[in-house]
Design an enzyme around this catalytic site. Structure first.
Site, PDB file in Angstrom:
ATOM      1  N   TYR A 118      33.089   3.905  14.609  1.00 32.79           N
ATOM      2  CA  TYR A 118      33.701   2.951  13.679  1.00 32.79           C
ATOM      3  C   TYR A 118      33.874   1.619  14.395  1.00 32.79           C
ATOM      4  O   TYR A 118      34.283   1.569  15.561  1.00 32.79           O
ATOM      5  CB  TYR A 118      35.073   3.449  13.206  1.00 32.79           C
ATOM      6  CG  TYR A 118      35.822   2.444  12.347  1.00 32.79           C
ATOM      7  CD1 TYR A 118      35.694   2.471  10.968  1.00 32.79           C
ATOM      8  CD2 TYR A 118      36.626   1.459  12.920  1.00 32.79           C
ATOM      9  CE1 TYR A 118      36.364   1.551  10.171  1.00 32.79           C
ATOM     10  CE2 TYR A 118      37.290   0.528  12.143  1.00 32.79           C
ATOM     11  CZ  TYR A 118      37.156   0.582  10.769  1.00 32.79           C
ATOM     12  OH  TYR A 118      37.802  -0.348   9.986  1.00 32.79           O
ATOM     13  N   GLU A 206      33.412  -4.606   8.244  1.00 34.22           N
ATOM     14  CA  GLU A 206      33.679  -3.209   8.588  1.00 34.22           C
ATOM     15  C   GLU A 206      32.363  -2.436   8.611  1.00 34.22           C
ATOM     16  O   GLU A 206      31.623  -2.444   7.629  1.00 34.22           O
ATOM     17  CB  GLU A 206      34.632  -2.563   7.595  1.00 34.22           C
ATOM     18  CG  GLU A 206      34.993  -1.123   7.966  1.00 34.22           C
ATOM     19  CD  GLU A 206      35.933  -0.472   6.977  1.00 34.22           C
ATOM     20  OE1 GLU A 206      37.011  -0.026   7.394  1.00 34.22           O
ATOM     21  OE2 GLU A 206      35.592  -0.424   5.787  1.00 34.22           O
TER      22      GLU A 206
END
Length: 398
Positions: A118, A206
């Site tokens: 991530y 993101e």
């Protein structure tokens, strides 16, 4: 402003961020053509809507079927996926039960995934810096990781005076458990991502998941980008990517009238001048036992026409069971608000309780306009009185 995944990947690729090859399609035939151009024998077909959780989502027409992200290993499977997705309603945990119609899909080359990570960048208002958030737990909601295993999250604030430095990229790379050539690959990746963030006036990027392939490359598998609306005047290329079909109709209408409107889940519509006063109004509605249906700031220099438009937008929400107008007249005059409220109430045939609290410039004139309107408008002396009256009126009407 938000954009689709394929648009975010296209922007990032221009800055040298590594993304898999892919193409957008609006019909099953176009999807087949994209797959043919990409070559290979594995493709990923992704529904393009402004919502997360697409893979775990389900289509309304076939709730027992597959989700909005599918791996296809032959052309017939790819065509079936495209036909099943396009024109149908995908429901995810972020869309709510109403879901969103899939009007386009993204066909992407499959890749050999060894690890899922991530990575995100956002503006941290507490530090006034761009902050990097990274985690070894890719493919999961970062909020869940933060709650269950916060030690698996690396957070790094970048000083704007220095920008992204090599020691920053190494710190993130080591935190993600990368080794050898992967560290260099991640360094180039992060530098390119930081440059894109700055030059595009992004408010968030993101990447979830960020993948390490079997050959050790670091690659974007999914990307979301948000942008600072106040900077769109200098980002014409970004503004052109706006998909109004993905936005709330009421919020779009409000923007056309220079109103700040956000739809909420409650039953009491709010029209206020000033963001701080609007927040206080929503808080006090909660305090008296109900919930706001919206945030709506008409601004300090609103006209009668803008106030009328604001009132119509509030009343167009079927969840609204009562309206609270809370105005402190400084630059904004109370009589202008009163004229707008009366005009809108007459035009749309007011059918819910309306409580108005006015204070400040021309307050007596404003109250007289409301009183002489002949409409069922309840006046309030202060904010607490207004909230109490509108909550009571809604309960009584119910």
């Amino acid at each position: 402003m938000n954009i689709h995944e394929y648009q975010a990947k296209g922007l990032l690729a221009k800055f040298g961020v590594a993304v898999p090859a892919g193409g957008v399609a609006y019909t099953p035939k176009e999807a087949e053509q994209v797959a043919q151009e990409l070559g290979g024998d594995v493709w990923v077909v992704k529904s393009q809507i402004h919502a997360g959780g697409r893979g775990a989502g389900r289509f309304k027409h076939n709730p027992e079927g597959q989700g909005g992200v599918r791996v296809c290993t032959d052309r017939p499977a790819l065509m079936d996926a495209a036909e099943d997705m396009l024109g149908n309603i995908l429901v995810t945990k972020q869309t709510g039960p109403e879901g969103k119609e899939v009007k386009r899909i993204y066909v992407e080359q499959g890749c050999d995934i060894a690890r899922e990570l991530y990575l995100s960048m956002l503006v941290d208002r507490a530090t006034s810096r761009i902050t990097v958030i990274a985690s070894t737990e890719g493919g999961m909601e970062i909020e869940e990781v933060a709650e269950a295993t916060p030690e698996k999250i690396v957070t790094l604030a970048i000083d704007p005076a220095t920008g992204m430095m090599p020691f920053h990229t190494r710190q993130v790379g080591f935190g993600l458990g990368l080794k050898g050539a992967q560290i260099k690959s991640a360094g180039r990746f992060l530098q390119a991502m930081y440059k894109a963030f700055l030059q595009l006036d992004a408010s968030m990027i993101e990447i979830n998941p960020l993948v390490v392939t079997g050959s050790g490359d670091v690659l974007v598998l999914d990307a979301k980008m948000n942008f600072d609306d106040n900077a769109l005047f200098r980002q014409s290329d970004v503004a052109d990517l706006r998909d109004e079909d993905e936005e709330d109709v009421k919020e779009l209408e409000a923007a056309r009238h220079q109103l700040n409107y956000i739809k909420l889940d409650g039953s009491i519509g709010c029209m206020v001048n000033g963001a701080g006063l609007a927040m206080a109004t929503m808080d006090i509605i909660k305090l008296y036992g109900s919930s706001p249906a919206n945030f709506l700031d008409v601004g300090g220099g609103a006209t009668k026409e803008r106030v009328t438009a604001a009132f119509k937008i509030i009343l167009s929400d079927p969840n609204v069971e009562g309206i609270l107008v809370n105005i402190f007249g400084g630059i904004m005059r109370c009589d202008v608000i009163a004229e707008g409220v009366v005009a809108a109430a007459r035009e749309v045939s007011l059918h819910v309780p309306l409580v108005v609290r006015l204070e400040g410039t021309n307050v007596d004139l404003g109250k007289r306009i409301l009183a002489e309107s002949g409409l069922a408008i309840t006046s309030a002396d202060n904010l607490a009185d207004a909230a109490e009256k509108v909550v009571a009126a809604v309960k009584e009407a119910a």
